[in-house]
Design an enzyme around this catalytic site. Structure first.
Site, mmCIF file in Angstrom:
data_model
loop_
_atom_site.group_PDB
_atom_site.id
_atom_site.type_symbol
_atom_site.label_atom_id
_atom_site.label_comp_id
_atom_site.label_asym_id
_atom_site.label_seq_id
_atom_site.Cartn_x
_atom_site.Cartn_y
_atom_site.Cartn_z
ATOM 1 C CG ASP A 16 -2.004 0.842 1.212
ATOM 2 O OD1 ASP A 16 -2.211 1.597 0.147
ATOM 3 O OD2 ASP A 16 -2.473 1.387 2.360
ATOM 4 C CG ASP A 110 -2.994 4.009 -3.502
ATOM 5 O OD1 ASP A 110 -4.165 3.402 -3.585
ATOM 6 O OD2 ASP A 110 -2.719 4.535 -2.399
ATOM 7 C CD GLU A 111 -5.360 -0.897 -0.893
ATOM 8 O OE1 GLU A 111 -5.038 -1.662 -0.063
ATOM 9 O OE2 GLU A 111 -6.416 -0.040 -0.918
#
Length: 410
Positions: A16, A110-111
């Protein structure tokens, strides 16, 4: 070649990025480093998309109204979002992930989860995997990520949030239940604020409290979600990392007889789209983890914005409210010839144990289901929102495109 005797049944990593949007702005503009940064539209009606870690001690966080955030952190620098740049960095990050595992399940820009099972000979023990993954991300982007590793997706995701920013947490499977035990019930996947309050009323404040409670008691009090939470509290989570998955979406787009530019007019069309999408989701027994809007300008430029939800929904009013927030992040004045919405990352209700889905929006969902039943019997126009009754003639549609997109995503 690194020698490592595998003892974990599975190795799952959750990576993350740290304050992703704000970190990119600080990366690209050195004058922002070390300063509190709020990414979002400067308009008082906008919301904070990401707050840098320098801003968070002031109590500022994502989804907070910008006006309130500015009062709480008056020295913050407001930076308008640059979604093309964020997508560019995200593409690089996903390429890094693919160098570590063929099975990468992206949850957002983003993860992602990575199934690292079987890669011990390449990357060593789980802690070494995490360090190499973090280093590769930093080398490729200049940004930091927090990584959690365990034998299940659930524990890995909780672990990645444990030591942010730039953290690395490894939870061996034999220690996972004890590691989870002292954490608050808010860390249970799917336990929203109302469910947390219900658990507290039962005297359950930690994950360990839930693990020690008889599953029959939890099922009696919370229904199928009680068994779900009990399973998670045991550190059990059999769900695989899905590297290639069916990506379904349901959308509704409106091409207008007359271009619009006023926010109030655009919102009316978003509301119509949200209602159509909600009906189709409920009819097909889907819930959506993502919501997006689409605008086409008079000169045929297409503008899109999207947001992934913490809790899935099939409620039109919830979909519409996300659409309104996304609209606040559109700076283009228009005018627009097409307005639409989409619900994506769909999951069948039968495949998802989720108490909050039928808890938080309960009354509104029951109302929409009742309207669905009337519409099926008497037609879709038998019941209308009061706000739609006064729509002027020029607000009518030239064509409406409702669609279900079912495709396999790489």
């Amino acid at each position: 070649m690194i020698r490592f005797k595998r003892v974990w049944p599975r190795i799952v990593a959750h990576a993350d990025m740290d304050a992703f949007y704000a970190a990119i702005e600080q990366l690209d503009d050195p004058t922002l480093r070390g300063r509190p940064v709020l990414v979002g539209p400067p308009s008082p009606r906008g919301v904070v998309l990401t707050a840098s870690y320098e801003a968070r001690p002031y109590g500022v966080g994502s989804a907070m109204p910008m006006a309130r955030a500015r009062r709480m952190c008056p020295d913050a620098v407001i930076v308008p979002p640059r979604f093309d740049r964020y997508q560019e960095i995200s593409t690089t990050i996903m390429e890094v992930f693919s160098n570590f595992s063929p099975d990468v399940e992206a949850l957002s820009l983003d993860e992602a989860f990575l199934d690292m099972t079987g890669s011990e000979q390449l990357f060593g023990e789980p802690e070494s995997m995490g360090r190499q993954l973090k280093s590769a991300i930093r080398d490729a982007t200049g940004l930091t990520a927090s990584v959690g590793l365990s034998a299940t997706k659930y524990v890995a995701k909780v672990a990645s949030a444990c030591r942010k920013p730039d953290g690395l947490t490894v939870v061996p499977p034999e220690d996972a239940k004890a590691w989870l035990a002292p954490l608050p019930v808010s860390r249970l996947w799917g336990a929203g604020p109302k469910t947390q309050a219900r658990l507290h009323r039962l005297g359950l404040h930690t994950i360990g409290d839930v693990a020690r409670t008889d599953v029959r008691v939890l099922s009696a009090k919370l229904g199928s979600a009680g068994r779900h939470f009990h399973t998670l509290a045991q550190a059990d989570d059999p769900r695989p990392v899905i590297g290639r998955r069916s990506s379904k979406s349901i959308g509704s787009e409106h091409t207008l007889n007359q271009d619009v530019h006023a926010k109030a007019d655009i919102k009316r069309h978003l509301h119509l789209s949200a209602e159509a999408i909600g009906r189709r989701l409920r009819r097909k027994n889907y819930v959506a983890f993502g919501v997006g809007i689409k605008l086409k300008t008079a000169d045929f430029r297409i503008i899109t914005r999207q947001h992934r939800l913490n809790e899935p929904t099939d409620v039109a009013e919830a979909i519409y409210s996300v659409g309104v927030r996304l609209l606040d992040n559109v700076d283009d004045p228009g005018p627009f010839r097409l307005v639409g919405m989409v619900a994506y990352d769909l999951v069948g209700i039968g495949d998802l144990v989720q108490l909050e889905l039928f808890d938080t929006p309960g009354r509104r969902r029951r109302l929409e289901v009742a309207i669905d039943q009337l519409a099926e019997r008497f037609g879709t126009n038998v019941v209308q929102c009061a706000n739609d009754l006064n729509n002027p003639v020029e607000m009518r549609l030239a064509a409406t495109l409702d669609f279900l997109d079912d495709r396999t995503a790489d």
